[in-house]
Every structure is written in C-alpha cells, then in structure tokens.
Design a protein around this motif. Structure first.
Motif, PDB file in Angstrom:
ATOM      1  N   GLY A   1      95.522 118.336  38.049  1.00 13.56           N
ATOM      2  CA  GLY A   1      94.437 117.502  38.241  1.00 13.56           C
ATOM      3  C   GLY A   1      94.041 116.761  39.296  1.00 13.56           C
TER       4      GLY A   1
ATOM      5  N   LYS B   1      90.064 116.800  32.109  1.00 10.46           N
ATOM      6  CA  LYS B   1      91.066 115.811  31.672  1.00 10.46           C
ATOM      7  C   LYS B   1      90.318 114.426  31.290  1.00 10.46           C
ATOM      8  CE  LYS B   1      95.347 117.497  33.399  1.00 10.46           C
ATOM      9  NZ  LYS B   1      96.323 117.659  34.382  1.00 10.46           N
TER      10      LYS B   1
ATOM     11  N   SER C   1      98.691 113.119  31.834  1.00  5.07           N
ATOM     12  CA  SER C   1      98.132 113.608  33.202  1.00  5.07           C
ATOM     13  C   SER C   1      98.890 113.130  34.356  1.00  5.07           C
ATOM     14  CB  SER C   1      96.617 112.844  33.435  1.00  5.07           C
ATOM     15  OG  SER C   1      96.047 113.237  34.700  1.00  5.07           O
TER      16      SER C   1
ATOM     17  N   SER D   1      97.737 111.509  39.711  1.00  2.00           N
ATOM     18  CA  SER D   1      98.201 112.958  39.577  1.00  2.00           C
ATOM     19  C   SER D   1      98.661 113.184  40.937  1.00  2.00           C
ATOM     20  CB  SER D   1      97.119 114.031  38.995  1.00  2.00           C
ATOM     21  OG  SER D   1      96.868 113.486  37.766  1.00  2.00           O
TER      22      SER D   1
END
Length: 638
Positions: free
Chosen positions: A388, A398, A420, A513
């Motif tokens: 991500g 997402k 995530s 992320s």
C-alpha cells in the motif's frame, strides 16, 4: 449504504442490458462455452504438448478478446429453466470490470505454465480452461441456479488442479482438504436458494433483497457463509494454506484472481441483500476486517514464500469483504482487481524461483532478485504495491474501502488501518528477502534448502519473465480505479453514490505502510508459533469436526456390526433353515405324491395296452361288445 443508494444499485444490476444485439449475446455464450469445450477436449483426449499448449493459449486469447467486447457491449442472455428461475447471464458494470481482468490473468498464467508444467500438459491446460469457464460463468451469473452450477464446477476443478500431481499423497490430501472445506461453506448457497424460494423473491440475485422476513436473513447468512469459505476468510482460512501444495501456476490463478476472489465478488454482487439485513452486513464487515488483521499477522510469521502469499491473499480479501459489509462496492471491486494482478505476479515469481532453485523457503531466496532481475524487479513492484505504498495500486483501493468503513464505525476504520499497516510488514519481508536476505539468516542453512522440493533448473525462462512484467504494469496502475475521476465513473456505472477517497486517509495510510515496510527492513519480525501454524485452525477443525465425525462413524460401524449385521446373519440362517425344511417337504411329500401319480398313470397305461393285440377279429368283437353295452344303456335309460 442508504436506502436510495441500495435501490439505485439494485436497479443498475436488474435493468436490461445494452441492446447490443445477437452478436454480443453470442460473444457472451462463447466466452463461457469455448473454454469449457476446449478444456474438456484437452482433458479427455490428452493431446501432445505442442497441441495442448497451442489450443490452450489460443482459447485463452480469444476469451480475453471476448471478455473485453462483452465489457463494452454489456450483453445479457437468459434461458428458461423453471418458474421464476431462468439460467441468466449478464455483463453489468461489476462484471465488466472483473471479467477482463480474470481473462487476462488466465492467459498470462497459461503462458507461464507452458514452460513450468512438464507432465500431462493436456490434462493441466484442460482443467485450467474448465476452471476459467466456471469463473466467467460465476462473474456473469444473474440467478442462483446458474451460479450454483458454476460454483460446483469451480470447486471440482480446483480440487483436481491442487492435486494435479496426484502421485504424491500430500498433494492429493491438500486438494481434498481444500475441496471439503469449501464444500462445507458452499452448503450456504443451497440454504440461500431454499430461503429465497420460501421468501417469495425468486432466484434472481438482484431480487433476493425483496424476500420476506425471516427468509431474507437466512438467504443473506447462507450466501455470506459460502463466500467466506471460497475467500478463505476466518474460520475457513486453513484450506488455503494446504492448497499451496498445488503447482504455482494454479496458485497464481485460483488463489489470487479467481477462486478466492469469487468469494469477495459474490458479496459485492449481493450487496443490496446485505444492506437490507443490517445485522448480516455488520457481521460481514467485522469478519472481513478480522481476517485482514489476523491473517496479516499469520503472513508475517511465515517462513515459506507461498505460505506468506496465501495468508496475505486471505488478508487482502478481508478488505473486499469489509467493503461489501459497509457498502463500498466500487472501492471493493477496484481492490479486487488490483489485488488480482498484484498477487498473480507474486505467485508467478514464487513459481519461477521454485523451478530455478527447487525451494520456496524464504531463507533460501536471499538475494534472488539480483540473480534474475526481471522477475526480481517485477516482484518488488508487486510487493510494494501489496504494502500500500504510494502511488502504487493497493494504496488507493485500500483507502477507498477504509473511507467507507470510517462512515460506519471508527473501530472498523481503526482495525482496517491496522490491517493496512500489517500488510506493509509482510510485503516488506518479501522485499528484504529477495534482495538481501533477512538478518540473522545462516547462508549455509539457506543453501541446504536448495532442491528440497524438486530439482532446480537454475534457469528462469522467458515464459516466466514475460507474464510477470505484464502483471507488474497492473500492480502499478490499477489503483487509479479508486482515484477521481475514474472512481466516480465506476461508482456511477455500478449505480452507487461517488465513493470519495480521503486525502488525509491516503497520506496516513501510505505513511504508516511505508513505516512498517522500513521497520521490517531494519528489525527482525516476531514469529509466534500460533501464527506460523495458521492459528491452529486445521487442528481445531479436526478436533471439533473430523475426529467427532470419525468417532461417530466408528460407533455406528460397531452398532452396524453388532445389530444390523447380526440381524442380517440371523435372517440368513432362518432363510437357510426354511429352505432346508422346504427341501425336505419337497422330497418327502411333493416328490412322493408326484411319483405316486406317475405309478398309477403307468398302471392305467398297462391296462389300456392289453386290448391292443393287433388281431382284427378281436377288434370286431370289442366293437360289438361296446355297441351292445351302448344299446343296453339306451334301453335302460328309456
């Protein structure tokens, strides 16, 4: 999703298709039937390698072209089956997005399989085409009867493909585990069909939300169970771990873009039903986000690349299930197709390295990206997209799902954001391993794992590199589907309000992320045993279902031996005794009576033969005597 949005989405799915005419409808039929016919022919006739490969690739290429045409023309086909339940197929906005992606991944995977599958190519390519046909039918199905047929074929061919190398017992066992587990969930579809009929809504998917209470709730729950089973969500997830025993090409199609994806796709398809049963919708959303979090942790702990990819597949599909629960159909669909390209790429890369090195253990893959840079850089792009990281695909998709989750519950959003972040961790492990190896890894130990599964060729061919390059483009670019203005167009095509991504969410999600990915590069990741063992789900299933069933079977077997078998034996003994008595009666009475009658008949015959002397004068005398007796009788009677 509010009532107005639900009505709009139902209308978008139920309105007549584009009047593209007979050619478009024929293209839809050929899209489904051609792979099925060619696949069945290849699997049955077992042609030579060249013929099988040529027929398979040509069929997949034609199917890709037809899927693109159908996505533009939006045809519909309906064949009468029973009252209020036709065999219906239609390419609407959702199918138009998913069908070409599935067809494209199928073609690329079959190109990879040309060099990867050395034995029984006809059987393999035939089964893959049959499977692809069932997936196309699932994507376009508009009624439960045809969906059930496609669902069944998809399950049966997946069993055959996972256990393709049937000579090895553990592979056949893996296929059986996957088949039985998903079949257990599939019973929910039959329950939903029965509930739909009882609720008076008919069997069209777009009409299920009109079923009467409580049958609507039953239908929704049945479909959710079936979808969770196919998508390897909790508590069904362990079958996907076992399915990694199948060929890498099978994993790249079935366990990225097709079979597991169809579970999430089905939930997106019936989202109006979920929206009208809020309890089921909420439960679906929480089950999806729980799978995304928990199975993300499972992925972090894995020491086998395909196991890591399998757990991350279930985790990423948790976002799709979450999207269906909160009504983010456009975001969920965008995430589904972006993940399909990304995960197919990573599975093919894992397969290429397995062929070259004979192993898929992470510690043995240290630095493999530098050794084969085309596959290495493609896999790196796929892993970064999976994490991500902006601006790659799953970063935006997402957030499209999480933005919708935030409107329903801050806790759903927080859990989704945690999932995530975890995805950045397990994707970071892939990047670290393939470029330099994890900290603390023993080079000698790594070398010991080479060729542990099969003899490595030490070569990565063009047929392995080319598909990964094409899929890398999808892993990079498909995220635009979740960004304006394409997101607005996709939502409009699906009859939904525009699902706006959150700028703040994009920044926060991408930053977290990226931080997780960098942290994995810097520090080792904890690997708890419960996560490495996939939460012990398979052992729990054996303890709670398999073992009690086997014990019950043993008890029933003993009962059968002690009661039914003994009763049958007693009946048999009684029958034999009755037969013996009947035999004696026959010999002593019936046969004796027959012989007595025969003796009397023979005596009468001897008496009757005495007058037969052959002397003519005696016959005259007998005639005179008979006439005299007759005359006396006449006179006496008068």
């Amino acid at each position: 999703m509010n009532t107005l949005a639900t009505t709009a989405f139902s209308t978008a799915l139920s309105t007549p298709a584009s009047t593209a005419g007979a050619p478009a409808a024929a293209a839809l039929l050929v899209l489904v039937l051609l792979p099925a016919v060619v696949g069945a022919t290849l699997a049955w006739t077992r042609p030579g390698r060249r013929s099988a490969n040529t027929a398979s690739l040509a069929t997949a290429a034609i199917a890709l072209g037809l899927s693109v045409w159908a996505a533009v023309a939006r045809p519909a086909v309906s064949v009468p089956f029973m009252a209020d339940a036709d065999f219906g197929m239609r390419v609407d906005g959702l199918a138009a997005l998913v069908a070409p992606v599935v067809s494209a991944v199928t073609l690329l995977v079959l190109i990879f399989a040309v060099g990867d599958i050395k034995e029984s190519q006809g059987r393999f390519h035939g089964l893959m085409l049959l499977f692809a046909s069932s997936v196309s039918l699932t994507v376009t199905a508009t009624t439960l009867p045809i969906l059930l047929m496609a669902w069944e074929v998809m399950g049966a061919t997946s069993y055959a493909l996972i256990g393709f190398r049937w000579q090895e017992q553990h592979r056949m066992s893996a296929g059986l585990t996957a088949f039985l587990t998903t079949r257990a969930g599939d019973l929910g579809l039959y329950l939903a069909a029965g509930a739909a009929l009882a609720g008076g809504s008919g069997l069209a998917l777009s009409d299920l939300s009109a079923a009467d209470d409580p049958w609507r709730q039953v239908a929704a729950a049945g479909i959710v169970v079936a979808a969770l089973g196919k998508a390897a969500q909790l508590p069904f997830s362990f079958w996907l771990s076992r399915a990694m025993a199948g060929p890498s090409a099978v994993s790249a199609l079935l366990h990225s873009a097709a079979m597991v994806a169809m579970g999430g796709y089905l939930l997106l398809r019936v989202q109006p039903l979920l929206a009208t049963t809020p309890g089921v919708a909420t439960a679906t959303a929480w089950l999806g986000v729980a799978s995304a979090v928990v199975l993300g942790v499972v992925a972090l702990a894995q020491t086998d690349l395909k196991q890591l990819l399998a757990a991350s597949t279930a985790a990423q599909l948790g976002f799709v299930v979450l999207a269906a629960g909160v009504g983010a159909v456009a975001g969920g669909a965008a995430h589904l197709v972006a993940h399909a390209a990304t995960k197919a790429l990573l599975f093919l890369a894992a397969g290429a390295w397995l062929t070259a090195l004979g192993t898929k253990r992470l510690e043995a893959l240290a630095g493999v990206a530098g050794r084969w840079p085309v596959v290495g850089w493609s896999a790196t792009l796929g892993a970064v997209a999976l994490a991500g990281i902006p601006p790659l695909s799953l970063w935006a998709t997402k957030d499209a799902v999480l933005a919708a989750a935030a409107e329903h519950s801050v806790w759903l959003y927080a859990a989704g954001l945690a999932a995530s972040v975890i995805s950045g961790g397990y994707a970071g492990r892939i990047v670290v391993v393939i470029w330099r190896g994890e900290r603390g890894a023993d080079p000698a130990g790594s070398a010991a794992h080479l060729d542990e599964e099969e003899p490595g060729t030490r070569v990565v061919g063009w047929w392995q590199q080319a598909p990964t390059l094409v899929l890398a483009v999808g892993a990079v670019g498909l995220g635009v589907l979740a960004l304006p203005p394409l997101a607005a167009r996709l939502a409009s095509d699906l009859g939904q309000p525009d699902e706006q991504v959150s700028a703040a969410g994009l920044v926060v999600g991408g930053a977290l992320s990226l931080a997780a990915l960098l942290a994995v590069m810097r520090w080792p990741v904890p690997r708890p045993g419960w996560a490495l063992d996939w939460l012990g789900l398979e052992r729990a299933a054996h303890a709670t279902l398999v073992q009690p069933t086997m014990r019950l079977a043993a008890v029933l077997a003993r009962f059968d031996d002690a009661v039914f078998d003994r009763a049958v034996e007693r009946i048999a003994h009684a029958t034999m005794a009755a037969g013996a008595w009947s035999a004696r009666f026959d010999l002593r009475r019936v046969d004796a009576a027959v012989e007595a009658v025969a003796a009397r008949t023979r005596a009468l015959g001897r008496v009757a033969r005495r007058p037969q002397t052959g002397q003519l004068h005696q016959y005259y005398l007998q005639s005179v005597a008979v006439l005299a007796v007759g005359l006396v009788l006449l006179l006496t009677v008068r």
